[in-house]
Design an enzyme around this catalytic site. Structure first.
Site, mmCIF file in Angstrom:
data_model
loop_
_atom_site.group_PDB
_atom_site.id
_atom_site.type_symbol
_atom_site.label_atom_id
_atom_site.label_comp_id
_atom_site.label_asym_id
_atom_site.label_seq_id
_atom_site.Cartn_x
_atom_site.Cartn_y
_atom_site.Cartn_z
ATOM 1 N N ARG A 68 10.646 6.186 18.142
ATOM 2 C CA ARG A 68 11.590 5.144 18.485
ATOM 3 C C ARG A 68 13.019 5.479 18.018
ATOM 4 O O ARG A 68 13.990 4.957 18.511
ATOM 5 C CB ARG A 68 11.142 3.852 17.794
ATOM 6 C CG ARG A 68 11.410 2.608 18.605
ATOM 7 C CD ARG A 68 11.058 1.405 17.777
ATOM 8 N NE ARG A 68 9.627 1.384 17.474
ATOM 9 C CZ ARG A 68 8.773 0.519 18.005
ATOM 10 N NH1 ARG A 68 9.192 -0.368 18.854
ATOM 11 N NH2 ARG A 68 7.498 0.535 17.662
ATOM 12 N N LYS A 173 -7.740 7.168 12.762
ATOM 13 C CA LYS A 173 -8.423 6.033 12.165
ATOM 14 C C LYS A 173 -7.380 4.983 11.776
ATOM 15 O O LYS A 173 -6.218 5.335 11.666
ATOM 16 C CB LYS A 173 -9.233 6.461 10.954
ATOM 17 C CG LYS A 173 -8.385 7.045 9.824
ATOM 18 C CD LYS A 173 -9.154 7.153 8.562
ATOM 19 C CE LYS A 173 -9.244 5.795 7.889
ATOM 20 N NZ LYS A 173 -8.725 5.805 6.516
ATOM 21 N N ASP A 202 -12.025 11.804 12.305
ATOM 22 C CA ASP A 202 -12.330 11.514 10.915
ATOM 23 C C ASP A 202 -11.994 12.819 10.195
ATOM 24 O O ASP A 202 -12.729 13.804 10.324
ATOM 25 C CB ASP A 202 -13.822 11.191 10.734
ATOM 26 C CG ASP A 202 -14.126 10.839 9.288
ATOM 27 O OD1 ASP A 202 -13.608 11.532 8.398
ATOM 28 O OD2 ASP A 202 -14.873 9.883 9.047
ATOM 29 N N HIS A 203 -10.880 12.847 9.477
ATOM 30 C CA HIS A 203 -10.389 14.164 9.028
ATOM 31 C C HIS A 203 -11.339 14.844 8.037
ATOM 32 O O HIS A 203 -11.282 16.054 7.862
ATOM 33 C CB HIS A 203 -8.965 14.077 8.479
ATOM 34 C CG HIS A 203 -8.847 13.566 7.071
ATOM 35 N ND1 HIS A 203 -8.833 12.243 6.752
ATOM 36 C CD2 HIS A 203 -8.748 14.222 5.896
ATOM 37 C CE1 HIS A 203 -8.717 12.108 5.440
ATOM 38 N NE2 HIS A 203 -8.667 13.289 4.879
ATOM 39 N N LYS A 207 -12.884 19.338 7.160
ATOM 40 C CA LYS A 207 -12.820 20.091 5.906
ATOM 41 C C LYS A 207 -13.863 21.203 5.943
ATOM 42 O O LYS A 207 -15.015 20.972 6.314
ATOM 43 C CB LYS A 207 -13.072 19.173 4.701
ATOM 44 C CG LYS A 207 -11.947 18.150 4.469
ATOM 45 C CD LYS A 207 -12.231 17.291 3.243
ATOM 46 C CE LYS A 207 -11.304 16.094 3.154
ATOM 47 N NZ LYS A 207 -10.017 16.364 2.550
ATOM 48 N N ASP A 261 -11.616 1.580 4.535
ATOM 49 C CA ASP A 261 -10.735 2.750 4.495
ATOM 50 C C ASP A 261 -11.511 4.052 4.280
ATOM 51 O O ASP A 261 -11.144 5.092 4.818
ATOM 52 C CB ASP A 261 -9.712 2.556 3.359
ATOM 53 C CG ASP A 261 -8.673 3.660 3.318
ATOM 54 O OD1 ASP A 261 -8.099 3.954 4.375
ATOM 55 O OD2 ASP A 261 -8.442 4.233 2.227
ATOM 56 N N HIS A 266 -15.401 8.178 6.225
ATOM 57 C CA HIS A 266 -15.582 9.469 5.554
ATOM 58 C C HIS A 266 -16.927 9.568 4.813
ATOM 59 O O HIS A 266 -17.659 10.546 4.939
ATOM 60 C CB HIS A 266 -14.459 9.722 4.543
ATOM 61 C CG HIS A 266 -13.079 9.557 5.121
ATOM 62 N ND1 HIS A 266 -12.768 9.943 6.392
ATOM 63 C CD2 HIS A 266 -11.931 9.055 4.593
ATOM 64 C CE1 HIS A 266 -11.484 9.691 6.626
ATOM 65 N NE2 HIS A 266 -10.956 9.150 5.549
ATOM 66 N N LYS A 366 -9.837 4.013 -5.769
ATOM 67 C CA LYS A 366 -8.500 4.508 -6.111
ATOM 68 C C LYS A 366 -8.338 4.408 -7.623
ATOM 69 O O LYS A 366 -9.023 3.615 -8.281
ATOM 70 C CB LYS A 366 -7.420 3.630 -5.448
ATOM 71 C CG LYS A 366 -7.557 3.492 -3.947
ATOM 72 C CD LYS A 366 -7.090 4.713 -3.225
ATOM 73 C CE LYS A 366 -7.108 4.497 -1.723
ATOM 74 N NZ LYS A 366 -7.288 5.721 -0.962
ATOM 75 N N LYS A 371 -9.784 13.093 -9.133
ATOM 76 C CA LYS A 371 -9.956 13.246 -7.693
ATOM 77 C C LYS A 371 -11.191 14.121 -7.494
ATOM 78 O O LYS A 371 -11.233 15.265 -7.955
ATOM 79 C CB LYS A 371 -8.720 13.930 -7.092
ATOM 80 C CG LYS A 371 -8.902 14.431 -5.679
ATOM 81 C CD LYS A 371 -8.151 13.607 -4.674
ATOM 82 C CE LYS A 371 -8.309 14.157 -3.260
ATOM 83 N NZ LYS A 371 -8.325 13.154 -2.235
#
Ligand code: BG6
Length: 524
Positions: A68, A173, A202-203, A207, A261, A266, A366, A371
């Site tokens: 935009r 997604k 779905d990323h 992987k 989420d 995932h 989260k 991680k």
């Protein structure tokens, strides 16, 4: 600490760490809706650049960023060059990036504006500049999935599946926010397009370590015979993150929550890959049929199951390392007083022949301790415990016994696979201890692993939908999650929202999911 035996791969053609890569052969035009957005800057353009740098793109390729904002081709390319330089995986020079940017055009338009789509259609008709095969990538808010697909069809930007050239539509997604909205969206999209033209991303499936689950299971003989309820005690899937609501993500996240989420997509996908039956081959439908079958076999939770087997929680304020972090409710763009969950843990059962009675523990959150995305398969103990010994030092005695075998797929970080097993500790006594066989990517392969988006874009551009979600797959996953969302909404159900400290592994209630059973969460 258990002794670790490292495993190195021994295949000769990959000694250099490089097997000849797949290439995209068809010339094509890739239109990215949301062309100025975060995903385009951080992932899509750097992924396309990596493919260009590694000579995997066709000579004739045009990328059109639809947005935009006001840019000229030159000002857009200039800005994207610096983004690609910061987010690239490969080590291209400024000149390499600049050469790639020559393939990008900017197109100013509105996502729900028919006139913009007509203009785009006319522009793309110039086949000298814009190759006729087309990818349309919808990296836009879900409320635009409907309008953009409608306008693509009305302005004849997408072809019929029998046309001499092909067109494909990639949808990011989240695909729906519950079963009903996902079904509506599928109906809408499949009214306009053929399923073979739709690529629902779905990323996680892109992987490298996720794809390796299938090779590990079905290219080896020794594990598959014990992957069932006779030998497996339980399976765990964890996707923990240390991030909170940085860069204004709270606005989106609060409308979703951890279940929508991460778990609906995932984590369910990881569970499918580790539990599905062997496919008849690696065609996209053969693989997806098996995943759908697993999803359809997961027991749909009733209200009591949600109460007993699902835990939702939210992080409070605290510290992570030496950094102070705010409570979720005080995060930027999160409505105060919200009850959206930032953590969810659940125990599911797959009611099929192979997995009957084996608990499947899934969790994500989260602001957790680390991680870590991993899948662990914990095996049962041997039928007879021959190796229970009492060891005493001074006045303290310990019971030493063989630990169950545990197979872990480390999806990220420290990508690899490990297997724990018992060995005899060298001594005059018969004492067993836990040892580990470990395979890790960093030691076995040179360079970095390809980014998920490189793999997925490559597949779209080559027309391989194996790693994308089919309509029935998305719906089957929602069918499991819907009753949980409904139970949480029902005031009378009184399902508590727990709280946890940042940097922890979630609330105590999540540990209690293991009550009456062997095992505990593996927090590596
Ligand atoms: C996204 C979620 O799909 O995946 C994010 O919307 C999450 O909330 C991200 O942070 C995690 O992806 P990865 O690849 O970093 O594990």
């Amino acid at each position: 600490m258990s002794p670790v035996i490292n495993i190195h791969h021994s295949s000769s053609d990959s000694q250099s760490g490089r097997i000849p890569d797949l290439i995209v052969e068809d010339s094509q035009t890739v239109v990215i809706f949301g062309g100025t957005g975060d995903l385009t800057r951080r992932k899509l353009l750097p992924a396309l650049f990596a493919m260009h740098y590694e000579n995997r793109l066709p000579e004739k390729i045009r990328i059109v960023a639809f947005g935009r904002r006001d840019y000229t081709n030159e000002s857009f390319r200039e800005e994207m060059c610096s983004e690609i330089e910061s987010f690239q995986r490969v080590k291209g020079s400024k000149a390499d990036v600049k050469a790639f940017a020559e393939h990008i055009d900017y197109f100013k338009g509105g996502l729900d504006d028919a006139e913009s789509f007509d203009r785009l259609s006319k522009q793309l008709d110039d086949a000298e500049v814009y190759p006729a095969n087309r990818v349309f990538y919808l990296s836009v808010a879900p409320s635009f999935f409907g309008p953009v697909t409608t306008l693509l069809k009305e302005s004849d930007l997408v072809y019929s599946p029998t046309h001499a050239h092909w067109s494909r539509v990639v949808i990011e997604k989240p695909f729906g926010r519950d079963l009903e909205s996902a079904m509506d969206l599928n109906r809408h999209v499949l009214n306009l397009l053929d399923e073979s033209q739709v690529y629902r991303i779905d990323h996680y499936l892109g992987k490298e370590t996720v794809q390796n689950i299938l090779s590990f299971r079905f290219a080896n003989t020794i594990f598959e015979p014990v992957f069932n309820s006779s030998y497996v005690d339980h399976i765990q899937v964890t996707a923990s993150e240390t991030v909170g609501m940085e860069s204004g993500r709270g606005a989106y996240f609060d409308t979703a929550g951890a279940l929508r989420d991460m778990m609906q997509n995932h984590i369910s996908q990881l569970l499918c890959l580790v539990t599905m039956e062997p496919p008849s081959g690696f065609s996209s439908d053969a693989v997806r049929n098996e995943k759908v079958k697993v999803l359809q076999s997961i027991r749909i939770p009733k209200l009591d199951d949600v109460r007993e087997n699902v835990v939702r929680a939210q992080y409070v304020s605290g510290t992570m390392g030496d950094k102070k972090v705010t409570a979720y409710v005080d995060e930027d763009r999160v409505p105060s007083g919200t009850s959206t969950e930032t953590f969810v843990a659940a125990k599911f059962f797959i009611d099929n022949w192979r997995w009957s009675g084996v608990p499947m523990y899934l969790r994500t959150g989260k602001r957790m301790g680390r991680k870590q995305t991993s899948i662990t398969v914990q095996f049962k103990k041997p039928p007879m415990e021959l190796f229970r010994t009492v060891e005493c030092a001074n006045d303290v005695c310990d019971l030493t016994e063989a630990q169950p075998n545990v197979l872990t797929f480390r999806i990220q970080p420290d990508e690899g696979i490990s297997l724990h097993f018992a060995t005899k500790r060298p001594s005059m006594h018969m004492v067993v201890e836990d040892s580990e066989l470990d395979f890790n990517y960093a030691e076995n392969y040179e360079g970095t692993l390809p980014e998920a988006y490189e793999r997925l874009l490559m597949d779209v551009m080559r027309g391989d939908a194996t790693l994308f979600m089919r309509s029935d797959e998305v719906e089957a996953a929602w069918r499991i999650m819907d009753p949980i969302l409904q139970a949480w909404q029902e005031r009378n159900a009184r399902i508590p929202l727990h709280f946890y400290s940042p940097g922890s592994w979630g609330p105590l209630a999540a540990d209690e999911l293991f009550e009456n059973e062997v095992g505990a969460w593996q927090n590596q």
